[in-house]
Design an enzyme around this catalytic site. Structure first.
Site, PDB file in Angstrom:
ATOM      1  N   LYS A 118       0.863  -1.187   0.000  1.00 33.15           N
ATOM      2  CA  LYS A 118       0.000   0.000   0.000  1.00 33.15           C
ATOM      3  C   LYS A 118       0.895   1.232   0.000  1.00 33.15           C
ATOM      4  O   LYS A 118       1.743   1.387   0.889  1.00 33.15           O
ATOM      5  CB  LYS A 118      -0.889   0.036   1.244  1.00 33.15           C
ATOM      6  CG  LYS A 118      -2.151  -0.800   1.121  1.00 33.15           C
ATOM      7  CD  LYS A 118      -3.074  -0.517   2.295  1.00 33.15           C
ATOM      8  CE  LYS A 118      -4.309  -1.390   2.247  1.00 33.15           C
ATOM      9  NZ  LYS A 118      -5.161  -1.211   3.433  1.00 33.15           N
ATOM     10  N   LYS A 142       1.568 -10.568   8.523  1.00 35.34           N
ATOM     11  CA  LYS A 142       1.076  -9.619   7.523  1.00 35.34           C
ATOM     12  C   LYS A 142       1.191 -10.222   6.123  1.00 35.34           C
ATOM     13  O   LYS A 142       0.302 -10.076   5.288  1.00 35.34           O
ATOM     14  CB  LYS A 142       1.818  -8.282   7.626  1.00 35.34           C
ATOM     15  CG  LYS A 142       1.303  -7.302   6.585  1.00 35.34           C
ATOM     16  CD  LYS A 142       1.034  -5.903   7.025  1.00 35.34           C
ATOM     17  CE  LYS A 142       0.314  -5.166   5.906  1.00 35.34           C
ATOM     18  NZ  LYS A 142       0.464  -3.737   5.914  1.00 35.34           N
TER      19      LYS A 142
HETATM   20  P1  NAD Z   1       7.111   8.129  10.571  1.00 40.10           P
HETATM   21  O1  NAD Z   1       7.562   7.623   9.273  1.00 40.10           O
HETATM   22  O2  NAD Z   1       6.671   9.544  10.639  1.00 40.10           O
HETATM   23  O3  NAD Z   1       8.265   7.909  11.641  1.00 40.10           O
HETATM   24  C1  NAD Z   1       8.037   8.289  12.981  1.00 40.10           C
HETATM   25  C2  NAD Z   1       9.160   9.214  13.492  1.00 40.10           C
HETATM   26  O4  NAD Z   1      10.321   8.433  13.719  1.00 40.10           O
HETATM   27  C3  NAD Z   1       9.569  10.305  12.536  1.00 40.10           C
HETATM   28  O5  NAD Z   1       9.847  11.458  13.291  1.00 40.10           O
HETATM   29  C4  NAD Z   1      10.847   9.764  11.907  1.00 40.10           C
HETATM   30  O6  NAD Z   1      11.721  10.770  11.461  1.00 40.10           O
HETATM   31  C5  NAD Z   1      11.435   9.036  13.078  1.00 40.10           C
HETATM   32  N1  NAD Z   1      12.325   7.940  12.722  1.00 40.10           N
HETATM   33  C6  NAD Z   1      12.119   6.979  11.802  1.00 40.10           C
HETATM   34  N2  NAD Z   1      13.077   6.058  11.868  1.00 40.10           N
HETATM   35  C7  NAD Z   1      13.936   6.456  12.819  1.00 40.10           C
HETATM   36  C8  NAD Z   1      15.113   5.911  13.353  1.00 40.10           C
HETATM   37  N3  NAD Z   1      15.576   4.725  12.966  1.00 40.10           N
HETATM   38  N4  NAD Z   1      15.745   6.596  14.325  1.00 40.10           N
HETATM   39  C9  NAD Z   1      15.241   7.779  14.782  1.00 40.10           C
HETATM   40  N5  NAD Z   1      14.121   8.324  14.336  1.00 40.10           N
HETATM   41  C10 NAD Z   1      13.469   7.666  13.356  1.00 40.10           C
HETATM   42  O7  NAD Z   1       5.917   7.265  11.169  1.00 40.10           O
HETATM   43  P2  NAD Z   1       5.605   5.701  11.225  1.00 40.10           P
HETATM   44  O8  NAD Z   1       4.900   5.492  12.497  1.00 40.10           O
HETATM   45  O9  NAD Z   1       6.768   4.861  10.883  1.00 40.10           O
HETATM   46  O10 NAD Z   1       4.568   5.520  10.033  1.00 40.10           O
HETATM   47  C11 NAD Z   1       3.315   6.145  10.048  1.00 40.10           C
HETATM   48  C12 NAD Z   1       2.826   6.234   8.631  1.00 40.10           C
HETATM   49  O11 NAD Z   1       2.721   4.928   8.093  1.00 40.10           O
HETATM   50  C13 NAD Z   1       1.464   6.884   8.484  1.00 40.10           C
HETATM   51  O12 NAD Z   1       1.503   7.790   7.419  1.00 40.10           O
HETATM   52  C14 NAD Z   1       0.549   5.718   8.144  1.00 40.10           C
HETATM   53  O13 NAD Z   1      -0.543   6.108   7.339  1.00 40.10           O
HETATM   54  C15 NAD Z   1       1.494   4.833   7.383  1.00 40.10           C
HETATM   55  N6  NAD Z   1       1.109   3.404   7.392  1.00 40.10           N
HETATM   56  C16 NAD Z   1       1.074   2.761   6.198  1.00 40.10           C
HETATM   57  C17 NAD Z   1       0.748   1.434   6.136  1.00 40.10           C
HETATM   58  C18 NAD Z   1       0.777   0.708   4.827  1.00 40.10           C
HETATM   59  O14 NAD Z   1       0.348  -0.450   4.771  1.00 40.10           O
HETATM   60  N7  NAD Z   1       1.281   1.319   3.771  1.00 40.10           N
HETATM   61  C19 NAD Z   1       0.467   0.727   7.319  1.00 40.10           C
HETATM   62  C20 NAD Z   1       0.527   1.408   8.528  1.00 40.10           C
HETATM   63  C21 NAD Z   1       0.856   2.765   8.554  1.00 40.10           C
HETATM   64  N1  GLY Z   2      -2.030  -1.475   7.386  1.00 40.00           N
HETATM   65  C1  GLY Z   2      -3.181  -2.046   6.764  1.00 40.00           C
HETATM   66  C2  GLY Z   2      -2.899  -2.753   5.507  1.00 40.00           C
HETATM   67  O1  GLY Z   2      -1.789  -2.846   5.064  1.00 40.00           O
HETATM   68  O2  GLY Z   2      -3.811  -3.229   4.885  1.00 40.00           O
END
Ligand code: NAD
Ligand code: GLY
Length: 368
Positions: free
Chosen positions: A144, A228
């Protein structure tokens, strides 16, 4: 290193999980794409500062030509403006159909860079190098990709599978504690919807995981990737089963729309909203009569608390405030959300047959 295979109609690939994997990125990429031309690493400013040089080095050492582009850290970068800038950057860097994008970051970077790869020249290859716990167990797997609109999260996107997910647990060492906890909300979700053994294991190993003990962390990450992978392998495009991954997210996303960090500077991160949404979904499962194991509510709350996650709404928050957002859920049809409910640990079901009174019961519980 543990390898998990993902097989979908849109592409089959390996997820490699373990310590010390980033230096092998170039060799892995060359093995998969011997004729690869340019590589563009897309990262956010925070991750690039910490791990950008290592990623560039890993590609350079394999004789590959790579450059790095960054976007501002945070959900705000999943935007049309950043997407457009990245498309132009791909063209300026001379990327062609034999080029490859590397997403180095959390879910924000993975979703955005994946969507750039899905759309530039009608689709080029990309590799996920997830750097948050959430990205390893959830967003980097399953294809996704997409961006947000001012009207809502993830409203534009596509399914575009990576050619490889390289999950190096060493990269998680720099992750703030709060982000580790946030990712664990998705792990608890996986246990509730698919695997009671995972919940047992988490209860026995919670402290080792919070301490980022590499062996057990790698085991946990690979386990969740398998869960997953098995779901998306059966339903890549979310025509049914894949929707169970939305457990806890109906209330979670609605809460995030009101108190999320991209809305308020001191707001909650996604995993924290999902943790509260998970408790809400369990209480709703009980209110609807689906939950055959009522003790699962207290057990889940205890586990989430051990992972430093909230299990109630923010202080003073009136639960009714999120009602309008439930109807806007992407999985809603005609204003009625499709709910994912739990029957017992490891077993879930999808239904739209839930009354507003039952939803209000669950929301009221979350205020307590
Ligand atoms: P993010 O990518 O914003 O990362 C969270 C924070 O951690 C950020 O401030 C980033 O700079 C920091 N960070 C990342 N890696 C780091 C590291 N190794 N060391 C220090 N800091 C680090 O957030 P997230 O929680 O990883 O992802 C959330 C996003 O993922 C949302 O946009 C959500 O919609 C999306 N998402 C997508 C799917 C999918 O299936 N595609 C599933 C779940 C969530
Ligand atoms: N995070 C939900 C999905 O990948 O379907």
């Amino acid at each position: 290193m543990t390898e998990v295979q993902v097989a979908t109609p849109g592409g089959s690939y390996a997820i490699k999980v373990g310590a010390g994997l980033l230096p092998s990125l170039g060799a892995e990429l060359k093995a998969l794409r011997p004729r690869v031309t340019q590589i563009l690493i897309i990262s956010d400013e925070t991750v690039a500062a910490l791990h950008g040089s290592a990623a560039l080095g890993a590609l350079g050492n394999a004789g590959l030509s790579a450059s790095l582009v960054t976007v501002p850290t945070g959900e705000g970068s999943k935007s049309l403006a950043q997407l457009g800038a990245l498309w132009e950057r791909c063209a300026e860097a001379g990327l062609d159909r034999a080029s490859c994008i590397v997403a180095l970051g959390g879910g924000v970077v993975g979703d955005l860079a994946g969507f750039v790869a899905a759309t530039y020249m009608r689709g080029i290859a990309f590799v996920q190098v997830p750097t948050t716990l959430l990205a390893v167990v959830d967003s980097s797997v399953g294809g996704k990709t997409g961006i947000d609109l001012p009207q809502g999260k993830n409203l534009v996107g596509s399914f575009h599978q990576p050619i490889l997910v390289l999950a190096d647990v060493d990269l998680l060492a720099t992750l703030p504690e709060r982000e580790i906890s946030a990712g664990l909300a998705e792990v608890v979700k996986h246990g509730i919807i698919r695997d009671p053994g995972l919940l047992d294991w988490l209860e026995q190993n919670a402290e080792a995981i919070l301490a980022l003990e590499k062996g057990r962390l790698s085991e946990l990450l690979a386990w969740n990737c398998r869960i997953k992978a098995s779901v998306v392998g059966q339903d890549e495009r979310e025509s049914g089963l894949r929707a169970i991954l939305n457990f806890g997210h109906t209330i979670g996303h609605a809460l995030e729309a009101v108190v999320g960090g991209h809305v308020a500077a001191d707001g909650w991160v996604h995993g924290e909203c999902v943790a509260v949404g998970t408790v809400g979904a369990l209480v709703l499962s009980q209110a609807v009569g689906a939950l055959q194991e009522p003790a699962l509510i207290g057990r889940t709350e205890a586990l989430l608390r051990r992972f430093r996650l909230p299990v109630r709404l923010p202080d003073g928050f009136e639960s009714k405030a999120i009602l309008p957002y439930l109807a806007r859920d992407k999985k809603a049809t005609g204003g009625r959300p499709t709910w994912v409910l739990a029957e017992r640990a490891g077993s879930s079901l999808l239904t739209a047959d839930v009354t507003e009174a039952q939803v209000l019961t669950a929301l009221a519980y979350l205020e307590a």
